[in-house]
Design a protein around this motif. Structure first.
Motif, PDB file in Angstrom:
ATOM      1  N   SER A   1      29.287 -15.218 -54.915  1.00 15.69           N
ATOM      2  CA  SER A   1      28.644 -16.113 -53.948  1.00 15.69           C
ATOM      3  C   SER A   1      28.967 -17.577 -54.222  1.00 15.69           C
TER       4      SER A   1
ATOM      5  N   PHE B   1      31.644 -14.604 -39.802  1.00 14.91           N
ATOM      6  CA  PHE B   1      30.570 -14.511 -40.794  1.00 14.91           C
ATOM      7  C   PHE B   1      30.272 -13.062 -41.144  1.00 14.91           C
ATOM      8  N   THR B   2      30.147 -12.187 -40.134  1.00 17.56           N
ATOM      9  CA  THR B   2      29.797 -10.797 -40.411  1.00 17.56           C
ATOM     10  C   THR B   2      30.901 -10.085 -41.186  1.00 17.56           C
TER      11      THR B   2
ATOM     12  N   PHE C   1      30.689 -11.443 -44.723  1.00 16.04           N
ATOM     13  CA  PHE C   1      29.457 -10.931 -45.325  1.00 16.04           C
ATOM     14  C   PHE C   1      29.651  -9.493 -45.775  1.00 16.04           C
TER      15      PHE C   1
ATOM     16  N   THR D   1      30.122 -18.779 -45.536  1.00 15.07           N
ATOM     17  CA  THR D   1      28.686 -18.525 -45.610  1.00 15.07           C
ATOM     18  C   THR D   1      28.415 -17.035 -45.798  1.00 15.07           C
ATOM     19  N   GLY D   2      29.230 -16.208 -45.134  1.00 14.55           N
ATOM     20  CA  GLY D   2      29.125 -14.762 -45.348  1.00 14.55           C
ATOM     21  C   GLY D   2      29.482 -14.370 -46.769  1.00 14.55           C
TER      22      GLY D   2
ATOM     23  N   MET E   1      26.342 -15.087 -48.957  1.00 22.73           N
ATOM     24  CA  MET E   1      25.189 -14.207 -48.805  1.00 22.73           C
ATOM     25  C   MET E   1      25.513 -12.747 -49.126  1.00 22.73           C
ATOM     26  N   GLY E   2      26.720 -12.283 -48.736  1.00 24.53           N
ATOM     27  CA  GLY E   2      27.070 -10.883 -48.932  1.00 24.53           C
ATOM     28  C   GLY E   2      27.040 -10.411 -50.374  1.00 24.53           C
TER      29      GLY E   2
ATOM     30  N   CYS F   1      27.585  -2.630 -45.601  1.00 20.99           N
ATOM     31  CA  CYS F   1      28.840  -3.190 -45.096  1.00 20.99           C
ATOM     32  C   CYS F   1      29.208  -2.573 -43.742  1.00 20.99           C
TER      33      CYS F   1
END
Length: 402
Positions: A57, A223-224, A227, A349-350, A353-354, A374
Motif C-alpha cells: 500500500s 481504481f477497481t 484494487f 489509490t486502488g 487500499m487493495g 478480487c
C-alpha cells in the motif's frame, strides 16, 4: 506473413518509440527480478500478512502523491527529465533494498520506490502517446506494455534462480544496475517528445477531457482493477509458498509464465482494440481476470495454480493497453500528461487500499478470501465501464480542440 508479425513494424514507424520500449524492457527486467521475492524477503524479517499489505500500500500511496504533480511537470518541462530523474531514484532505492536489515527499512524504501514509479511510468506512457498517431495508439500501447511484460516474464524466473543460488539480496542489486542502464538509455537516445507549455498547470477535470463522464468512469474502472490486483499480488507468493508448498524458483516460474502470457497477448489485444473498439476488449479482459482469479483459490498444486494464473494473465494483457489508449484519446496532447496523472492517481489509490484489505483478509478471514474479493471487485469495475464510458474518436477531436 501473419498480421501479428507485420504489426511489429510499428516499432520502427515512429521516432524514439523503439528506444522507449527498450528502456522499459531493461527497467522492467530488473523490476521483475524482485516482484515475487519481496513478500518472501519481508516474511523472512518477520512481516505478517497485514504488514505485507502495508508494504504494498505504501507503494501505491506515494505513487498516488507523485502522479499528478509528475504529469503537470511533464506538461510543463517535458517528459524526458521526469523519466530520467525517476529512474535515478529507482537505481538508489533498489540497491538499498539489497542491504536492508529491518522491516522499517523496507517500508521507507517501498515508499520511495512508489514515488519514483508515479513519476516514471505515467510519463513514459504519455511520451508514447505523444509520438504515435491516434489510429495506431491502441497498437502502440500494446507493444509498449508488451515490453513491460517481457521484462516481468523473464525477471521473476531469473530472480527466483538468483535467490536460490546466491541470496535473497542478489536480485535487488541486479535490479539497481538495470534501472541505471534504462536511465542512461533514455538520457542518451530519447529525444524530448513534448514542447514546454506556457499554459498555467491545472488538475481540474474541467477542460481536460472531451467527455468528463467517460474520464470519471475509466478512472473508477482503473481504481477497481488496481484494487483487485493489490488484494491478490502480495498474497499470491505466500499462497504458493505457505499453502501449496512451492519454493522460490517455482513461484518465479509462475510469475514468469504470467508475464510471458501478457507479453504475447498485449500486441494482439492492442491491434484488436484499434479494430473493434477499446471498450469491448477491456470488458472481455476484466471478465477473464475476475473468473480465473477466483479459480486460483481452489489450487492445490503447482499445475492447478499455474493454469488459472496464466488464464488470468490473458485478462490482464487485454485490459491495460486498451485502458491507457482510451485515456490518452480523451484529451489533447497539451493536456495529456495531466490526464494520465489523474488516471494514474485513481489506479494508485486502488493499490493503496487493495493490499491492506488483502493482507487483513489473508490473516483474519482465510488464505483464499483475497481471491474471491478480487473477482467480485473486477466484475464491479466492468459494470462501471459499460455504464459510463463512451469511446472517443480522437482523430477529429484533437484537431477541433487544438
Amino acid at each position: 506473413m501473419p498480421q501479428v508479425f507485420k504489426d511489429f513494424a510499428i516499432l520502427f514507424k515512429y521516432r524514439n518509440f523503439l528506444e522507449l520500449c527498450f528502456a522499459v524492457l531493461v527497467s522492467m527486467l530488473g523490476f521483475g527480478l524482485i516482484i515475487p521475492l519481496l513478500p518472501i524477503y519481508a516474511r523472512e524479517m518477520g512481516a505478517s500478512g497485514v504488514y505485507l499489505g502495508l508494504l504494498t500500500s505504501l507503494f501505491g500511496m506515494t505513487r498516488s502523491i507523485t502522479s499528478i504533480p509528475g504529469g503537470v511537470l511533464a506538461d510543463k518541462i517535458g517528459r524526458k527529465k521526469m523519466m530520467v530523474g525517476g529512474l535515478a531514484v529507482y537505481t538508489v532505492v533498489m540497491f538499498l533494498f539489497g542491504v536492508s536489515t529491518h522491516l522499517y527499512h523496507l517500508l521507507i524504501l517501498r515508499a520511495c520506490q512508489g514515488a519514483a514509479s508515479g513519476v516514471v511510468w505515467p510519463v513514459a506512457a504519455t511520451a508514447v502517446a505523444d509520438i504515435v498517431d491516434p489510429k495506431d495508439r491502441g497498437k502502440a500501447m500494446g507493444f509498449f506494455s508488451m515490453m513491460w511484460d517481457a521484462g516481468i516474464a523473464v525477471g521473476p524466473v531469473l530472480g527466483g534462480l538468483a535467490a536460490a543460488a546466491f541470496s535473497m539480496a542478489a536480485p535487488f542489486f541486479v535490479c539497481s544496475a538495470l534501472s541505471l542502464a534504462s536511465a542512461l538509455l533514455i538520457l542518451k537516445r530519447v529525444k524530448e517528445t513534448h514542447k514546454k507549455s506556457e499554459e498555467k498547470p491545472t488538475v481540474s477535470l474541467e477542460g481536460l477531457s472531451f467527455h468528463k463522464l467517460s474520464l470519471i468512469g475509466i478512472c473508477v474502472t482503473g481504481f477497481t482493477v488496481s484494487f483487485a490486483m493489490g488484494v491478490v499480488h502480495p498474497i499470491l507468493p505466500l499462497f504458493g509458498n505457505e499453502v501449496i508448498g512451492l519454493n522460490e524458483a517455482s513461484i518465479g516460474i509462475i510469475f514468469g509464465a504470467m508475464g510471458v502470457t501478457r507479453f504475447l497477448v498485449k500486441p494482439i489485444s492492442g491491434a484488436l482494440a484499434d479494430n473493434i473498439g477499446k471498450k469491448r476488449v477491456i470488458v472481455t479482459g476484466l471478465a477473464f481476470n475476475g473468473v480465473f482469479t477466483t479459480l486460483i483459490s481452489f489450487s492445490e498444486s503447482f499445475t492447478t495454480i499455474m493454469l488459472p494464473s496464466v488464464a488470468r494473465a490473458v485478462g490482464l494483457g487485454m485490459t491495460m493497453p486498451s485502458i491507457n489508449a482510451l485515456v490518452t484519446s480523451m484529451t489533447t496532447k497539451e493536456k495529456r500528461g495531466r490526464v494520465m496523472g489523474i488516471f494514474s492517481t485513481s489506479r494508485n489509490t486502488g493499490l493503496v487500499m487493495g493490499p491492506l484489505l488483502g493482507g487483513f483478509a489473508f490473516d483474519a478471514l482465510s488464505v483464499r478470501a483475497p481471491f474471491f474479493i478480487c473477482g467480485f471487485v473486477v466484475f464491479m469495475g466492468a459494470l462501471v465501464l459499460i455504464a459510463t464510458v463512451t469511446e472517443v474518436e480522437n482523430e477529429n477531436a484533437e484537431i477541433a480542440l487544438s
